[in-house]
Scaffold this motif. Structure first.
Motif, PDB file in Angstrom:
ATOM      1  N   MET A  34     -10.592  -2.931  -8.507  1.00 67.15           N
ATOM      2  CA  MET A  34      -9.317  -3.232  -7.871  1.00 67.15           C
ATOM      3  C   MET A  34      -9.304  -2.827  -6.398  1.00 67.15           C
ATOM      4  SD  MET A  34      -7.204  -4.760  -9.831  1.00 67.15           S
ATOM      5  CE  MET A  34      -6.828  -5.115 -11.541  1.00 67.15           C
ATOM      6  N   PHE A  35      -9.910  -1.664  -6.124  1.00 65.85           N
ATOM      7  CA  PHE A  35      -9.933  -1.165  -4.753  1.00 65.85           C
ATOM      8  C   PHE A  35     -10.662  -2.132  -3.829  1.00 65.85           C
ATOM      9  CE2 PHE A  35     -12.023   1.360  -1.405  1.00 65.85           C
ATOM     10  CZ  PHE A  35     -10.915   1.913  -0.796  1.00 65.85           C
ATOM     11  N   SER A  36     -11.821  -2.619  -4.268  1.00 67.68           N
ATOM     12  CA  SER A  36     -12.579  -3.561  -3.445  1.00 67.68           C
ATOM     13  C   SER A  36     -11.821  -4.866  -3.250  1.00 67.68           C
ATOM     14  CB  SER A  36     -13.937  -3.847  -4.095  1.00 67.68           C
ATOM     15  OG  SER A  36     -13.774  -4.393  -5.392  1.00 67.68           O
ATOM     16  N   LEU A  37     -11.034  -5.254  -4.234  1.00 72.96           N
ATOM     17  CA  LEU A  37     -10.236  -6.477  -4.114  1.00 72.96           C
ATOM     18  C   LEU A  37      -9.159  -6.313  -3.051  1.00 72.96           C
ATOM     19  CD1 LEU A  37      -9.751  -9.308  -5.301  1.00 72.96           C
ATOM     20  CD2 LEU A  37      -8.127  -8.264  -6.890  1.00 72.96           C
ATOM     21  N   VAL A  38      -8.521  -5.141  -3.041  1.00 68.04           N
ATOM     22  CA  VAL A  38      -7.506  -4.871  -2.016  1.00 68.04           C
ATOM     23  C   VAL A  38      -8.136  -4.913  -0.624  1.00 68.04           C
ATOM     24  CG1 VAL A  38      -5.881  -3.164  -1.124  1.00 68.04           C
ATOM     25  CG2 VAL A  38      -6.084  -3.517  -3.585  1.00 68.04           C
ATOM     26  N   LEU A  39      -9.302  -4.276  -0.494  1.00 66.22           N
ATOM     27  CA  LEU A  39      -9.988  -4.286   0.801  1.00 66.22           C
ATOM     28  C   LEU A  39     -10.344  -5.702   1.239  1.00 66.22           C
ATOM     29  CD1 LEU A  39     -12.467  -1.259   0.621  1.00 66.22           C
ATOM     30  CD2 LEU A  39     -10.379  -1.450   1.967  1.00 66.22           C
ATOM     31  N   LYS A  40     -10.800  -6.506   0.298  1.00 65.64           N
ATOM     32  CA  LYS A  40     -11.197  -7.877   0.612  1.00 65.64           C
ATOM     33  C   LYS A  40     -10.042  -8.664   1.210  1.00 65.64           C
ATOM     34  CE  LYS A  40     -12.628 -12.183  -1.639  1.00 65.64           C
ATOM     35  NZ  LYS A  40     -12.995 -12.825  -2.926  1.00 65.64           N
ATOM     36  N   TYR A  41      -8.883  -8.593   0.568  1.00 70.22           N
ATOM     37  CA  TYR A  41      -7.737  -9.360   1.056  1.00 70.22           C
ATOM     38  C   TYR A  41      -7.153  -8.767   2.330  1.00 70.22           C
ATOM     39  CZ  TYR A  41      -7.718 -12.312  -3.079  1.00 70.22           C
ATOM     40  OH  TYR A  41      -8.071 -13.233  -4.036  1.00 70.22           O
TER      41      TYR A  41
ATOM     42  N   PRO B  52      -1.495  -6.635 -10.914  1.00 74.93           N
ATOM     43  CA  PRO B  52      -1.747  -5.466 -11.783  1.00 74.93           C
ATOM     44  C   PRO B  52      -2.642  -4.431 -11.115  1.00 74.93           C
ATOM     45  CG  PRO B  52      -3.132  -7.285 -12.467  1.00 74.93           C
ATOM     46  CD  PRO B  52      -2.269  -7.831 -11.354  1.00 74.93           C
ATOM     47  N   ILE B  53      -2.183  -3.927  -9.957  1.00 75.05           N
ATOM     48  CA  ILE B  53      -2.943  -2.942  -9.200  1.00 75.05           C
ATOM     49  C   ILE B  53      -2.136  -1.653  -9.130  1.00 75.05           C
ATOM     50  CG2 ILE B  53      -4.016  -2.405  -6.982  1.00 75.05           C
ATOM     51  CD1 ILE B  53      -4.310  -5.373  -6.479  1.00 75.05           C
ATOM     52  N   PRO B  54      -2.682  -0.521  -9.532  1.00 78.06           N
ATOM     53  CA  PRO B  54      -1.939   0.745  -9.444  1.00 78.06           C
ATOM     54  C   PRO B  54      -1.500   1.036  -8.009  1.00 78.06           C
ATOM     55  CG  PRO B  54      -3.929   1.005 -10.749  1.00 78.06           C
ATOM     56  CD  PRO B  54      -4.015  -0.347 -10.129  1.00 78.06           C
ATOM     57  N   ALA B  55      -0.358   1.704  -7.872  1.00 79.14           N
ATOM     58  CA  ALA B  55       0.190   1.990  -6.542  1.00 79.14           C
ATOM     59  C   ALA B  55      -0.787   2.810  -5.705  1.00 79.14           C
ATOM     60  CB  ALA B  55       1.522   2.720  -6.678  1.00 79.14           C
ATOM     61  N   GLY B  56      -1.463   3.775  -6.333  1.00 76.78           N
ATOM     62  CA  GLY B  56      -2.418   4.594  -5.598  1.00 76.78           C
ATOM     63  C   GLY B  56      -3.582   3.786  -5.058  1.00 76.78           C
ATOM     64  N   THR B  57      -4.088   2.848  -5.852  1.00 81.05           N
ATOM     65  CA  THR B  57      -5.191   1.995  -5.415  1.00 81.05           C
ATOM     66  C   THR B  57      -4.747   1.058  -4.296  1.00 81.05           C
ATOM     67  OG1 THR B  57      -6.112   2.049  -7.648  1.00 81.05           O
ATOM     68  CG2 THR B  57      -6.889   0.304  -6.183  1.00 81.05           C
TER      69      THR B  57
END
Length: 290
Positions: free
Chosen positions: A1-8, A85-90
């Protein structure tokens, strides 16, 4: 999930920042060429263009980071971000790491712009390229203990840099909660001002409470100036009552020997940790979209 957030995050950043870079790059290039050609009057006036470009690189990136964080979580894009569906912390960690990386890239580009401007000035003076930069580096390298100073100041800058971004994200998230929405953009601004005042008060309390200080002796600097050379202040860790040192500093604003309570250096990391935790909590439980 973290890498997905970084990607976008990086994809959105590239789409926005490339436009700024094209404009800033053109301004820098035109200014450097005009300076290097050493045209009468024109070259002197054109010097302002590289200066504006150098200043615009970090400023534009900083504004872009702030606007992107707000829009992606509390603007129209916020509806999509909070349904994933991504945790707030991530989600928060991804945005924070992306923002810091983008600002570091902007700083590197700023240094490159400074080097290019220095080369243009060398060409205008009919010197070898990079001669001015090498001279500056030689002067810096001749300063005693400059390596320790650069390492110490670099670490302080890094901590302050991260804490500042964390504080701004905290102000945006907290100021965008339902209880502040009636103020519009004034909500984040008000929260940031309150946080700034609280941080300064915490800094003073920690500086006076911790019986440990950094003694700064400016005598070597004064003596070196008299000889026409450069020197750095002498540093020494001391113990004792920091309230006395604080009072001495108030009575004599410019002493040769002064002491700074080391507790003040704890303010930024402590504030950053608390703000990061409260921001994640706000994103998870108190997000309110218009």
């Amino acid at each position: 999930m973290f890498s997905l957030v970084l990607k976008y995050e990086f994809a959105a950043w590239r789409r926005s920042y490339v436009r700024f870079l094209m404009v800033i790059g053109m301004v820098l290039l035109v200014g450097c060429i005009a300076v290097a050609l050493r045209l009468p009057i024109v070259s002197d006036l054109a010097m302002i263009l590289p200066v504006l470009a150098i200043l615009a690189l970090p400023v534009s990136q900083f504004v872009l980071v702030v606007v992107s964080y707000y829009r992606s979580l509390y603007g129209p894009r916020g509806y999509l971000a909070h349904t994933l569906p991504i945790p707030a912390g991530t989600l928060y960690a991804g945005k924070l790491v992306a923002a810091m990386t983008e600002l570091v890239i902007s700083a590197v580009l700023m240094l490159a712009a400074i080097v290019l401007t220095s080369v243009a000035l060398d060409v205008a003076a009919r010197n070898m390229p990079f001669s001015g930069l090498r001279q500056v580096l030689r002067i810096i390298a001749s300063i005693p203990a400059i390596g320790r100073w650069i390492a110490g100041l670099g670490l302080m800058f890094l901590i302050s840099f991260v804490a500042n971004i964390v504080s701004i994200f905290f102000a945006i998230s907290t100021g965008s909660e339902a209880r502040w929405q009636g103020l519009g953009i004034g909500g984040p601004v008000l929260v940031y001002v309150l946080l700034y005042v609280a941080t300064q008060l915490l800094t003073i309390v920690l500086m006076l409470a911790l019986p440990l200080g950094l003694q700064i002796d400016m005598t070597p600097v004064v003596l070196a100036e008299a000889r026409g050379v450069i020197a750095m202040p002498q540093l020494q860790i001391v113990t004792g009552n920091m309230l006395t040192a604080f009072w001495d500093a108030l009575r004599e604003p410019n002493p040769l020997v002064s002491t700074v309570g080391l507790g003040s250096f704890l303010s930024a990391p402590l504030t950053g940790v608390v703000c990061a935790w409260l921001t994640v909590r706000s994103i998870r439980w108190r997000t309110s979209l218009r």
